[in-house]
Motif scaffolding. Structure first.
Motif, mmCIF file in Angstrom:
data_model
loop_
_atom_site.group_PDB
_atom_site.id
_atom_site.type_symbol
_atom_site.label_atom_id
_atom_site.label_comp_id
_atom_site.label_asym_id
_atom_site.label_seq_id
_atom_site.Cartn_x
_atom_site.Cartn_y
_atom_site.Cartn_z
ATOM 1 N N UNK A 269 0.828 -1.208 0.000
ATOM 2 C CA UNK A 269 0.000 0.000 0.000
ATOM 3 C C UNK A 269 0.863 1.260 0.000
ATOM 4 N N UNK A 270 2.023 1.170 0.637
ATOM 5 C CA UNK A 270 2.945 2.308 0.696
ATOM 6 C C UNK A 270 3.655 2.464 -0.639
ATOM 7 N N UNK A 271 3.694 3.681 -1.152
ATOM 8 C CA UNK A 271 4.481 3.983 -2.350
ATOM 9 C C UNK A 271 5.628 4.907 -1.940
ATOM 10 N N UNK A 272 6.709 4.840 -2.693
ATOM 11 C CA UNK A 272 7.888 5.651 -2.387
ATOM 12 C C UNK A 272 7.897 6.870 -3.301
ATOM 13 N N UNK A 273 7.805 8.072 -2.754
ATOM 14 C CA UNK A 273 7.761 9.269 -3.600
ATOM 15 C C UNK A 273 9.146 9.643 -4.118
ATOM 16 N N UNK A 274 9.165 10.425 -5.166
ATOM 17 C CA UNK A 274 10.437 11.023 -5.581
ATOM 18 C C UNK A 274 10.924 11.929 -4.457
ATOM 19 N N UNK A 275 12.202 11.824 -4.128
ATOM 20 C CA UNK A 275 12.717 12.566 -2.982
ATOM 21 C C UNK A 275 14.178 12.921 -3.198
ATOM 22 N N UNK A 276 14.487 14.193 -3.072
ATOM 23 C CA UNK A 276 15.871 14.644 -3.203
ATOM 24 C C UNK A 276 16.721 14.073 -2.082
ATOM 25 N N UNK A 277 16.155 13.957 -0.887
ATOM 26 C CA UNK A 277 16.926 13.467 0.261
ATOM 27 C C UNK A 277 17.319 12.009 0.083
ATOM 28 N N UNK A 278 16.453 11.217 -0.543
ATOM 29 C CA UNK A 278 16.781 9.821 -0.823
ATOM 30 C C UNK A 278 17.970 9.750 -1.771
ATOM 31 N N UNK A 279 17.999 10.633 -2.763
ATOM 32 C CA UNK A 279 19.100 10.649 -3.735
ATOM 33 C C UNK A 279 20.388 11.175 -3.130
ATOM 34 N N UNK A 280 20.276 12.102 -2.185
ATOM 35 C CA UNK A 280 21.461 12.706 -1.568
ATOM 36 C C UNK A 280 22.181 11.757 -0.618
ATOM 37 N N UNK A 281 21.422 10.921 0.079
ATOM 38 C CA UNK A 281 21.972 10.127 1.182
ATOM 39 C C UNK A 281 23.197 9.293 0.800
ATOM 40 N N UNK A 282 23.206 8.580 -0.351
ATOM 41 C CA UNK A 282 24.389 7.753 -0.655
ATOM 42 C C UNK A 282 25.681 8.549 -0.809
ATOM 43 N N UNK A 283 25.582 9.832 -1.196
ATOM 44 C CA UNK A 283 26.800 10.629 -1.336
ATOM 45 C C UNK A 283 27.454 10.895 0.017
ATOM 46 N N UNK A 284 26.715 10.659 1.095
ATOM 47 C CA UNK A 284 27.253 10.778 2.451
ATOM 48 C C UNK A 284 27.465 9.392 3.074
ATOM 49 N N UNK A 285 27.456 8.354 2.222
ATOM 50 C CA UNK A 285 27.623 6.967 2.672
ATOM 51 C C UNK A 285 26.595 6.606 3.740
ATOM 52 N N UNK A 286 25.342 7.003 3.494
ATOM 53 C CA UNK A 286 24.256 6.724 4.421
ATOM 54 C C UNK A 286 23.001 6.324 3.659
ATOM 55 N N UNK A 287 22.090 5.693 4.378
ATOM 56 C CA UNK A 287 20.736 5.534 3.874
ATOM 57 C C UNK A 287 19.951 6.771 4.287
ATOM 58 N N UNK A 288 18.810 6.993 3.654
ATOM 59 C CA UNK A 288 17.998 8.147 4.032
ATOM 60 C C UNK A 288 17.415 7.960 5.435
ATOM 61 N N UNK A 289 17.401 6.714 5.914
ATOM 62 C CA UNK A 289 16.857 6.442 7.238
ATOM 63 C C UNK A 289 17.689 7.079 8.349
ATOM 64 N N UNK A 290 18.978 7.242 8.106
ATOM 65 C CA UNK A 290 19.835 7.911 9.085
ATOM 66 C C UNK A 290 20.202 9.323 8.632
#
Length: 315
Positions: A269-290
């Motif tokens: 039921x949950x959909x994942x929206x387009x999100x700049x923060x999700x895209x940014x997170x790997x550049x800081x070696x992190x998931x968006x969850x942290x």
């Protein structure tokens, strides 16, 4: 009589009794607290009776497969589960997002598949998320398909490694067992992905909310049917996750509706929206969850992980 304000840490043991999860604001507050909390008080969803092994696959690139793998894994760990992520993509993006070293020479999935190393010998703990372990991928994995051509039963090497791990199994193993194993596959239907399909019990298929994403789905499902018929009859397409959803467009809504009509309750039921923060997170070696636990992307992945954890395996 003195009045004292209790801290979040003091209230945490009673969170399940006090929580009001009926509003988005309450859910957001709960997730931010969980993301920063450590220790046994974090377990807020029941553990499965046995290790659930998910294959995260879609041969189309750019659908959010690796992003979904790392964020669902981190969210499950934040929900108190013990999680193992196996990076099977030679690009090593999963390893990057989880802050795991994956330069050439590091013990990795290459050693697992080609050299027959034990899974326990190539596992590294994620430094940012408690309860999350990772098997990294190095660039050496790019040549694994060629090196495995002459190997007998090459399609079952990952399965033997995963099921041979002492912490993969049912409740008889004890509290230290893994609750979830997530295998991130490369964007292809080659030997690496085949190894994952043979090793897994369930499939998590991320689908981008765009028309092209539907075109390759039929080919993937045909491959799944072949694997089920000849190599792994227990494999089930249990979970489909719609990613990069843009609520402003009719196309996204149309794709989501078509997917739900065809696959029914296999679609979260949950959909994942387009999100700049999700895209940014790997550049800081992190998931968006942290990286930003209060962002819409993090909250969506948190809800998706909760859905997965509260649903059993479908036939």
């Amino acid at each position: 009589m003195t009045f004292r304000v209790r801290t979040a840490g003091e209230v945490a043991p009673y969170a399940s009794d006090l929580a009001d999860n009926t509003t988005p604001l309450a859910r957001a507050a709960e997730h931010i607290v969980l993301a920063r909390q450590t220790g046994p008080n974090r377990r807020v969803v029941p553990r499965p009776h046995a290790t659930r092994i998910f294959v995260v696959a879609n041969q189309k690139g750019g659908v959010g497969k690796t992003t979904s793998t790392v964020n669902v894994a981190a969210a499950l760990a934040q929900l108190g589960q013990r999680v193992l992520v196996i990076d099977l993509d030679p690009q090593g993006n999963t390893s990057t997002a989880l802050n795991i070293e994956h330069r050439r020479g590091v013990p990795s999935t290459y050693d697992l598949l080609v050299d027959g190393a034990a899974l326990a010998d190539v596992v590294s703990p994620c430094p940012d998320v408690q309860g999350l372990d990772v098997v990294p991928a190095t660039i050496d994995l790019a040549g694994a398909e060629i090196e495995l051509v002459s190997v007998v039963a090459r399609e079952g090497r990952l399965r033997r490694a995963v099921h041979g791990h002492p912490l993969v199994g049912d409740e008889s193993i004890g509290d230290d067992r893994y609750d979830y194993v997530l295998i991130d596959c490369p964007p292809s239907l080659g030997l690496l992905t085949l190894n994952a399909l043979v090793a897994g019990d369930e499939m998590l298929i991320p689908i981008q909310a765009e028309y092209y994403a539907l075109e390759g789905l039929g080919q993937l499902l045909e491959t799944v049917d072949m694997v089920r018929a000849h190599l792994n009859p227990d494999l089930a397409v249990s979970t489909i996750l719609i990613t990069m959803f843009d609520a402003r467009t009719r196309l996204a809504a149309g794709v989501a509706e078509e997917v739900r009509e065809h696959f029914g309750d296999q679609v979260l039921q949950t959909v994942i929206p387009r999100s700049v923060r999700v895209s940014e997170a790997p550049s800081y070696a992190q998931t968006v969850m942290t990286y930003d636990p209060g962002s819409p992307g993090a909250l969506s992945y948190f809800e998706a992980a909760r859905e997965i954890a509260t649903k059993g395996v479908r036939p």
